[in-house]
Design a protein around this motif. Structure first.
Motif, mmCIF file in Angstrom:
data_model
loop_
_atom_site.group_PDB
_atom_site.id
_atom_site.type_symbol
_atom_site.label_atom_id
_atom_site.label_comp_id
_atom_site.label_asym_id
_atom_site.label_seq_id
_atom_site.Cartn_x
_atom_site.Cartn_y
_atom_site.Cartn_z
ATOM 1 N N ASP A 141 41.215 52.646 30.800
ATOM 2 C CA ASP A 141 39.860 52.100 30.753
ATOM 3 C C ASP A 141 39.401 51.704 32.150
ATOM 4 O OD1 ASP A 141 40.388 48.617 30.239
ATOM 5 O OD2 ASP A 141 41.891 50.141 30.740
ATOM 6 N N ASP A 142 38.100 51.507 32.315
ATOM 7 C CA ASP A 142 37.553 51.086 33.600
ATOM 8 C C ASP A 142 37.819 49.598 33.789
ATOM 9 O OD1 ASP A 142 36.570 53.612 34.099
ATOM 10 O OD2 ASP A 142 34.675 53.207 33.082
ATOM 11 N N SER A 143 38.900 49.304 34.485
ATOM 12 C CA SER A 143 39.325 47.908 34.578
ATOM 13 C C SER A 143 39.334 47.401 36.016
ATOM 14 C CB SER A 143 40.723 47.753 33.971
ATOM 15 O OG SER A 143 41.621 48.644 34.610
ATOM 16 N N LEU A 144 38.609 48.059 36.916
ATOM 17 C CA LEU A 144 38.593 47.618 38.310
ATOM 18 C C LEU A 144 37.432 46.661 38.549
ATOM 19 C CD1 LEU A 144 39.380 50.988 40.138
ATOM 20 C CD2 LEU A 144 40.943 49.144 39.571
ATOM 21 N N GLU A 145 37.375 45.610 37.792
ATOM 22 C CA GLU A 145 36.278 44.662 37.895
ATOM 23 C C GLU A 145 36.700 43.349 38.535
ATOM 24 O OE1 GLU A 145 33.327 45.622 37.337
ATOM 25 O OE2 GLU A 145 33.882 47.530 36.417
ATOM 26 N N LYS A 146 37.963 42.975 38.410
ATOM 27 C CA LYS A 146 38.432 41.708 38.955
ATOM 28 C C LYS A 146 38.778 41.876 40.434
ATOM 29 C CE LYS A 146 40.390 40.011 34.596
ATOM 30 N NZ LYS A 146 41.618 39.545 33.912
ATOM 31 N N VAL A 147 37.910 41.362 41.295
ATOM 32 C CA VAL A 147 38.121 41.494 42.738
ATOM 33 C C VAL A 147 39.430 40.834 43.149
ATOM 34 C CG1 VAL A 147 37.167 40.945 45.010
ATOM 35 C CG2 VAL A 147 35.635 41.581 43.133
ATOM 36 N N SER A 148 39.837 39.791 42.458
ATOM 37 C CA SER A 148 41.078 39.082 42.805
ATOM 38 C C SER A 148 42.302 39.975 42.652
ATOM 39 C CB SER A 148 41.234 37.835 41.932
ATOM 40 O OG SER A 148 41.304 38.197 40.555
ATOM 41 N N GLU A 149 42.189 41.022 41.826
ATOM 42 C CA GLU A 149 43.327 41.921 41.609
ATOM 43 C C GLU A 149 43.440 43.005 42.680
ATOM 44 O OE1 GLU A 149 42.675 43.474 37.719
ATOM 45 O OE2 GLU A 149 43.689 41.809 36.719
ATOM 46 N N CYS A 154 37.039 54.822 41.075
ATOM 47 C CA CYS A 154 36.517 54.117 42.250
ATOM 48 C C CYS A 154 35.898 55.034 43.293
ATOM 49 C CB CYS A 154 37.626 53.292 42.899
ATOM 50 S SG CYS A 154 39.044 54.242 43.482
ATOM 51 N N LYS A 155 35.652 56.312 42.949
ATOM 52 C CA LYS A 155 35.213 57.266 43.978
ATOM 53 C C LYS A 155 33.861 56.909 44.582
ATOM 54 C CE LYS A 155 33.235 60.568 40.664
ATOM 55 N NZ LYS A 155 33.338 61.913 40.099
ATOM 56 N N ASP A 156 32.953 56.296 43.835
ATOM 57 C CA ASP A 156 31.621 55.988 44.351
ATOM 58 C C ASP A 156 31.440 54.517 44.697
ATOM 59 O OD1 ASP A 156 30.701 58.627 44.065
ATOM 60 O OD2 ASP A 156 30.355 58.297 41.925
ATOM 61 N N ARG A 157 32.536 53.779 44.770
ATOM 62 C CA ARG A 157 32.434 52.335 44.992
ATOM 63 C C ARG A 157 33.003 51.984 46.356
ATOM 64 N NH1 ARG A 157 34.861 49.989 39.453
ATOM 65 N NH2 ARG A 157 34.222 48.029 40.391
ATOM 66 N N LYS A 158 32.110 51.662 47.289
ATOM 67 C CA LYS A 158 32.507 51.466 48.675
ATOM 68 C C LYS A 158 33.324 50.197 48.895
ATOM 69 C CE LYS A 158 28.836 54.101 50.895
ATOM 70 N NZ LYS A 158 29.791 55.000 51.542
ATOM 71 N N PHE A 159 33.194 49.221 48.007
ATOM 72 C CA PHE A 159 33.870 47.952 48.263
ATOM 73 C C PHE A 159 35.358 47.998 47.915
ATOM 74 C CE2 PHE A 159 32.015 47.837 44.054
ATOM 75 C CZ PHE A 159 33.041 47.371 43.247
ATOM 76 N N ILE A 160 35.843 49.128 47.500
ATOM 77 C CA ILE A 160 37.285 49.234 47.241
ATOM 78 C C ILE A 160 37.876 50.400 48.041
ATOM 79 C CG2 ILE A 160 37.445 48.089 45.016
ATOM 80 C CD1 ILE A 160 36.996 50.657 43.625
ATOM 81 N N ASN A 161 37.445 50.497 49.309
ATOM 82 C CA ASN A 161 37.923 51.583 50.171
ATOM 83 C C ASN A 161 39.433 51.550 50.360
ATOM 84 O OD1 ASN A 161 35.889 53.419 50.937
ATOM 85 N ND2 ASN A 161 34.958 51.898 52.279
ATOM 86 N N ASP A 162 40.020 50.337 50.443
ATOM 87 C CA ASP A 162 41.470 50.252 50.654
ATOM 88 C C ASP A 162 42.235 50.864 49.486
ATOM 89 O OD1 ASP A 162 41.272 49.115 53.114
ATOM 90 O OD2 ASP A 162 41.546 47.054 52.438
ATOM 91 N N ILE A 163 41.740 50.643 48.264
ATOM 92 C CA ILE A 163 42.397 51.236 47.095
ATOM 93 C C ILE A 163 42.333 52.753 47.176
ATOM 94 C CG2 ILE A 163 42.319 51.477 44.579
ATOM 95 C CD1 ILE A 163 41.290 48.627 44.419
ATOM 96 N N LYS A 164 41.142 53.281 47.498
ATOM 97 C CA LYS A 164 40.996 54.737 47.630
ATOM 98 C C LYS A 164 41.900 55.281 48.732
ATOM 99 C CE LYS A 164 36.393 54.675 47.873
ATOM 100 N NZ LYS A 164 34.993 55.143 47.971
#
Length: 492
Positions: free
Chosen positions: A102-110, A151-161
């Motif tokens: 599921d799309d669970s990349l919502e908690k920035v703390s994680e 996360c391909k279109d989400r710039k605020f998680i560049n480190d994960i990508k």
């Protein structure tokens, strides 16, 4: 002593104490890559203890401290042997959000936990053969692609990508079977191309043309690193593309080549990062079927056809080539086509020559790319001929003497490295439409002898490839010197 104290707290302490001792260990050993063999057993037990802590319900900050130490310890291959198990790999997959559909990349703390878990997996997979086998069993490549799609279109998680892509690169580097899986089953080619589009914030103006903001800011360090990792992963996915290319794949390869053209026309945060970005783009372009490289050049846009154009009559004499080439709004134009990307490749090649070292790794990819582009695409060949072999006016100096691109390439024709020598000679031969008389005119007989002997052309003639019969005029200086020119440069 550090390992012994940390191990004691990890086994018996509560979460706060564990976090403090591991943070201290991490701060002290952040730059450690070689470890004392005497403490090897303690480090193994510390790894085992950390995995047990990660199974517990502990705060996010404690998870990050555990993973930071595990990343440091995983630099030691010997330590990984007892701790690389399916159960431990699954712990890291869970923390990296690689087991969730599921799309669970919502908690920035994680996010810090996800990033550190991916870093650990990068080290462990690279350093452990057991982990490499478990990666196949756990279908890690598919899980990584699934995370990328989240996360391909989400710039605020560049480190994960970035670290997802790095792990994908490591996997595809170590397992050739994964390359095929990525290419076909997991649709890695369009997925990774879209990641690049996102990193570059591309806006398409036509099917294979993107808008270039010449006054825009450079790429950020995070965007640049993400793009570099995507380029490296794409290289592995497409490494055998020229063997399996089908007509139905043309569109996807042209889209990728158009994205790479955009990459060549932008800059990173520093000069070194820009060179690294362009170097990886060159390597990837070498995997693109040559028939799809036509998108590297494109018709002029409305802005580029504005009247602010400089003809070559208005340029300094040392910049003058044939009349088809003009400079419009700082853009190299040939025959109505934007040659900016080809000009960047040519400048990149010259910089690599000027470095004077690591020619095989640094220079031959771009030389090979320019050679194949020139052989397959007439406009590219003629433009490069204008730039590299302009009408010959200096007939007094030997071809290898001087600071022009021609002089530098001719010097490479007698380089000690056979591969470098061959590709430099091949490039010039193609620019001369594989005509022996034209090659000798620009390089001299002695410099060209190696290539001509290998081709069986010492007696003259031309190569096997067909080229258009465009005019190849001689300057008055060359015509006057021609009777003695072949003798002058017989030995170079």
């Amino acid at each position: 002593m550090d390992e012994e104290r940390a191990l004691y707290i990890v086994r018996a302490g509560e979460a706060g104490a564990i976090e403090r001792v591991l943070r201290d260990y991490s701060d002290k050993h952040r730059a450690t890559f070689k470890f004392e063999s005497t403490d090897e057993d303690k480090r193994k037990k510390l790894c085992e203890g950390i995995f047990k802590v990660l199974l517990k319900d502990i705060p996010t900050t404690c998870q990050v401290s555990c993973l930071e130490v595990l990343r440091i310890l995983s630099r030691d291959k010997k330590v990984l042997v007892p701790v690389t198990t399916k159960e431990n790999m699954q712990i890291l997959l869970r923390l990296a959000k690689l087991n969730e559909s599921d799309d669970s990349l919502e908690k920035v703390s994680e996010f810090p936990v996800i990033v550190e878990s991916l870093k650990c997996l990068c080290n462990i997979v690279f350093n452990s053969q057991m982990a490499q086998q478990l990666s196949l069993e756990l279908n890690l490549a598919a899980k990584l692609c699934n995370l990328l799609r989240k996360c391909k279109d989400r710039k605020f998680i560049n480190d994960i990508k970035c670290f997802d892509l790095r792990l994908l690169f490591v996997l595809s580097l170590l397992h050739t079977d994964i390359r095929s899986q990525l290419r076909y089953e997991l649709q890695g080619l369009p997925l990774l191309t879209q990641i690049l589009e996102s990193a570059f914030s591309i806006k398409w103006t036509d099917e294979y043309e993107s808008a270039i903001d010449r006054n825009g800011p450079p790429l950020s360090p995070q965007e640049t690193d993400c793009a570099i990792e995507a380029l490296k992963a794409l290289f592995n996915v497409t490494v055998d593309s020229w063997k399996v290319h089908k007509e139905g794949d043309s569109h996807q390869f042209r889209v990728m080549a158009a994205v790479l053209r955009h990459c060549l026309l932008i800059v990173g945060p520093t000069e070194d990062k820009t060179e690294e970005l362009h170097s990886n783009a060159v390597n990837l372009l070498s995997n693109v079927p040559v028939s799809c490289l036509d998108v590297l050049i494109c018709p002029l846009t409305h802005e580029e056809t504005a009247p602010e154009a400089t003809t070559l009559d208005e340029l300094p004499s040392d910049k003058t080539a044939e009349k088809e080439t003009v400079l419009k709004n700082n853009t190299m134009v040939y025959n109505g086509m934007n040659m900016e990307a080809i000009h960047v490749l040519l400048s990149f090649m010259e910089k690599r020559i000027d470095k004077g070292s690591s020619y095989r790794e640094g220079l031959t990819p771009v030389l090979s790319l320019l050679t194949e582009c020139s052989r397959a695409h007439r406009n590219i060949r003629k433009f490069l001929k204008d730039q590299v072999l302009p009408p010959l006016r200096d007939v007094t100096n030997r071809p290898e003497v001087g600071s022009t691109v021609r002089n530098k390439l001719v010097r490479l024709m007698t380089h000690v490295d056979l591969g470098v020598k061959q590709i430099a000679a091949e490039f010039l031969f193609v620019l001369c439409k594989e005509r022996v008389d034209s090659l000798l005119k620009y390089t001299g007989y002695g410099n060209a002898a190696g290539l001509l002997a290998a081709r069986g052309l010492l007696a003259g003639g031309r190569g096997d490839n067909w080229y258009s019969e465009d005019e190849d005029t001689d300057t008055e200086e060359y015509k006057n010197a021609k009777p003695k020119y072949s003798i002058m440069f017989l030995f170079t």
